[in-house]
Every structure is written in C-alpha cells, then in structure tokens.
Scaffold this active site. Structure first.
Site, PDB file in Angstrom:
ATOM      1  N   HIS A  95      -7.526  -5.709  -0.423  1.00  0.00           N
ATOM      2  CA  HIS A  95      -6.314  -4.979  -0.037  1.00  0.00           C
ATOM      3  C   HIS A  95      -5.643  -5.594   1.179  1.00  0.00           C
ATOM      4  O   HIS A  95      -4.413  -5.615   1.291  1.00  0.00           O
ATOM      5  CB  HIS A  95      -6.682  -3.522   0.237  1.00  0.00           C
ATOM      6  CG  HIS A  95      -5.513  -2.585   0.263  1.00  0.00           C
ATOM      7  ND1 HIS A  95      -4.547  -2.542  -0.724  1.00  0.00           N
ATOM      8  CD2 HIS A  95      -5.160  -1.626   1.172  1.00  0.00           C
ATOM      9  CE1 HIS A  95      -3.660  -1.614  -0.434  1.00  0.00           C
ATOM     10  NE2 HIS A  95      -3.996  -1.043   0.714  1.00  0.00           N
ATOM     11  N   ASP A 139      -0.007  -4.286  -3.916  1.00  0.00           N
ATOM     12  CA  ASP A 139      -1.204  -3.434  -3.931  1.00  0.00           C
ATOM     13  C   ASP A 139      -0.846  -1.983  -3.624  1.00  0.00           C
ATOM     14  O   ASP A 139      -1.422  -1.346  -2.731  1.00  0.00           O
ATOM     15  CB  ASP A 139      -2.240  -3.955  -2.939  1.00  0.00           C
ATOM     16  CG  ASP A 139      -3.615  -4.121  -3.573  1.00  0.00           C
ATOM     17  OD1 ASP A 139      -3.715  -4.068  -4.806  1.00  0.00           O
ATOM     18  OD2 ASP A 139      -4.590  -4.328  -2.831  1.00  0.00           O
ATOM     19  N   SER A 153       0.831  -1.202   0.000  1.00  0.00           N
ATOM     20  CA  SER A 153       0.000   0.000   0.000  1.00  0.00           C
ATOM     21  C   SER A 153       0.867   1.254   0.000  1.00  0.00           C
ATOM     22  O   SER A 153       1.611   1.502  -0.958  1.00  0.00           O
ATOM     23  CB  SER A 153      -0.952  -0.037   1.186  1.00  0.00           C
ATOM     24  OG  SER A 153      -1.953   0.945   1.063  1.00  0.00           O
TER      25      SER A 153
END
Length: 416
Positions: A341, A284, A261
């Site tokens: 996620h 991600d 992330s």
C-alpha cells in the site's frame, strides 16, 4: 504519507514497543540509534527521487480565507530551472509529527524525536516559490492523499489561523515555531487526526470526511480557475511566488483528479460531484467511505492502479461496480506486482530495505521501478482521456497490464 490500513497498526505496534523499551531506563539516544541501524536511515541513497519530466518543478503554498472553512493547498508547476533553488522540508514543523503520533496512537514526545531523526532532513525535490515557466497552457491534476497525510480536515494534521488576541494567553500559546509565511496578526491553530470515539461506527465518519474532501478538491480547483482568469486572489500565506504569472496558464478543458487510499475514494466522490474532472486515477483506493448509490452516478473514465498486497475481495467488488463497457466511460484496473500500500507515497523512498519491509513501507519490487510503472501508465491514461498532444501513448500497453511487473485486473480472488 500514511494511509488507512492494517500496516498502520503494525507501525504503531513496532513504535510502541520501542517506546516501552526506552522507558526501562535506557537513554533515548539508544532508541534512535537502534532505529537508524534498522532502517539505514542516514544513507545518502535515501530520499525522494527528482521528477523525470522535461521541466524543472516548482511549488508554492496557497491559503484563501485563514479560517477553518478556507482553502489550503500546495501547487506544483513547471518552473524556471535554478541551481540554487531552495527546496522545502518534507515535514516542515513538529505539528505534523504530532499529527502522525496521534494517528498512530503513540507518545508525541518520543515520536517527534524519532520522526525528526529519521525523516527531518529530507527535502521535496522542487523549487520553493520558483518562477513559473511560461510555455503555453498546461493540464491540471488535483491530487488527494490518504487519511494519515497532511493539510485538510480529513488528515493527520492541518492548521488554520484565527485573529491574534490583544492579550495573548500564555497557557494557550502554541508550542510550535511560528510559520514565517504567516501574517503577524494571525495565530496558528492546529487540528489533528479524528479517531473513532468508543462505540462510534466508522462508516458515517469516513463517509462525511470523503464528501468533505471531495468538496475541498473542488474548492481548490475553483480557486485555480479564478487565478487562471486573472482575478486577484489574496494568499493568506505571504509567499514569494507571484501568483499573477499563472494567468491563462491552465488548460481548463483538461482537468483530472487523482488520489491514494482514502484519496482514491475521494477521486470517485469528486468525479460524481464535478464534471470539470474529465477522468480519475485511483491508487490502491480504499472504497469503504463511499455511498452505495454513487457508483451509477459516475460517468467519467476511471483507472484503478492497485498494489499486490493491500486489496481484498470486498474492496475489489466495489471497484467492479464502476465497470462499464462504454468507451467514453472506460474503466481500467491493473495491479503492480511486488508492491504494498505504501509503494505509492513518499515513505517508500525514505526507509532502508530492512525496516521498510518490516513496516510494510516497501514491497519486493524496487520502489523506483514501481513508481515509474505507475507514472507511465497514468500518463498514458491521461493522454487518452484528456486528449493530450504528447508521446505518452507509447505506454498504452501498461493500461492493459502488459508488462512482466503488472497483472491485468487484480490478483485477488473475486467473489461471484
């Protein structure tokens, strides 16, 4: 741990509703019982799965310079196997619970009880301060987490130390249990999640944070390089691990950076700043914090491993700016079907199916299948670009997305 995205807002809303319900006169124990029933949180099947590699895993914490400018990281390394090894707590003290509460914008008092009840008993499957296993030189990977995880200034919670005053001020005394590894003459000071101020633009803040995070990754690597050289490094935390055993243990020609992330954006920033990182893997990635001009400056190979449910066209287009036809600058992208996620961090293993899917901590794909695909594809990519003498090339097909649980490239409709 938690990372930036809409699912955090969902989790915050769900927890707020439970908090509001508990304030109507019902006992808080009912709240905890409700959450436990929703998540099957007491199930013996929940927990972070152990590593599947050939070596037992040890871990130890290192802090160089106790101030806010210092370096603070946890090192995972091959260790000598031991049946009675102590395993560290997944969340070691309430300061981190407070950080999560602030990140989610919910009440600290209740959230501490909820988080402690649901997650307080979980352990990390690694031997705390286990003896290092001497077996040649190992490659080095620096991992950078999402915004909601712990232990740097772009996180939900971290701490540093300041000198203990001669006359402690009782009204400012820390409510936290003292860290047993901290020196007696120092006092913990906690820093929590930096949320946006009213009217504040997000990009300048996140851009500053991603640059700082990349610098922290580089400082951690520099510290490891000095430890590897045999230089005596003072660890502020008085751990039982003998750091001198790491002398000449690292293969400094084979260094990579990984992240999830916000940590995925950190991967790109770190590659741009330090050529010691030979390649990067972004899980991600949330590309928003990066400067526009950074894309043409990154020269190393990059592997994007995405979830099926998190990505969107604008974010993918930023990843595509890093595409290159050059073999030495190979850029790859795959998407794991049935994932969200939070399929990459630990939380996906710590909640039952029902609450896990409600809070988007689990996808449709079995978490173990998803993490195995991620790990194997990553190992194959690392072997290819670090020149590892292993058998990880048996998973080369995963880099190309050739598996019934993978999508080559992305499932997102891209804007031309």
């Amino acid at each position: 741990m938690f990372a930036n995205g809409g699912l955090i807002q969902l989790l915050a809303k769900k927890t707020k509703k439970i908090y509001q319900w508990s304030r109507t006169g019902s006992d808080q124990r009912c709240t905890l019982s409700l959450l436990a029933a929703m998540g099957n949180s007491c199930s013996n099947n929940l927990g972070i799965p152990p590593a599947k590699g050939p070596n037992a895993v040890g871990c130890s914490d290192f802090m160089m310079d106790h101030t806010v400018e210092g370096t603070f990281f946890r090192l995972y390394y091959p260790c000598v196997a031991s049946d009675n090894a102590e395993k560290p707590d997944w969340i070691p003290c309430k300061g981190y619970f407070y950080g999560l509460a602030d990140f989610l914008k919910i009440n600290r008092g209740l959230s501490e009880k909820i988080f402690n009840y649901l997650f307080g008993s979980f352990k990390i499957p690694a031997a705390l301060n286990g003896s290092y296993k001497q077996n040649g030189k190992y490659p080095v990977v620096i991992f950078s987490h999402g915004l909601g995880a712990f232990r740097d200034e772009s996180a939900s919670a971290t701490y540093f130390y300041h000198q203990k005053p001669q006359e402690p001020e009782k009204d400012k005394a820390s409510p936290l249990k003292p860290n047993p590894e901290a020196p007696e003459n120092l006092v913990e000071e906690w820093m929590y999640y930096r949320s946006l101020k009213p009217g504040e633009s997000e990009f300048p803040l996140r851009n500053k944070q991603v640059k700082q995070r990349a610098d922290e990754c580089i400082k951690a690597l520099d510290t490891l390089i000095q430890i590897n050289s045999g230089k005596t490094m003072e660890n502020v935390l008085q751990t039982e691990f003998d750091w001198t055993t790491l002398e000449n243990s690292m293969d400094l020609c084979r260094i990579a950076v990984m992240g999830h992330s916000f940590g995925g954006a950190t991967v790109i920033e770190a590659l741009c700043k330090d050529v010691n990182f030979k390649c990067g893997i972004a899980l991600d990635a949330w590309m928003f914090p990066l400067d526009e001009e950074i894309y043409v400056r990154v020269k190393q190979p990059i592997f994007f491993i995405n979830s099926e449910k998190f990505q969107w066209a604008g974010n993918i287009s930023r990843m595509r700016k890093l595409d290159s036809s050059s073999t030495s600058m190979q850029r790859k992208m795959i998407t794991i079907k049935g994932t969200v996620h939070q399929s990459f961090p630990d939380f996906t293993f710590l909640t039952g199916n029902w609450i896990g899917k409600i809070l988007k901590l689990k996808g449709e794909l079995d978490p173990q299948v998803g993490i195995d695909l991620c790990n194997r594809a990553s190992l194959a990519f690392l072997q290819r670009h670090l020149g590892l003498d292993k058998d990880f090339n048996q998973w080369d097909h995963l880099i190309e997305g050739k598996d019934h649980n993978l999508i080559p490239g992305t499932n997102v409709t891209e804007i031309s």
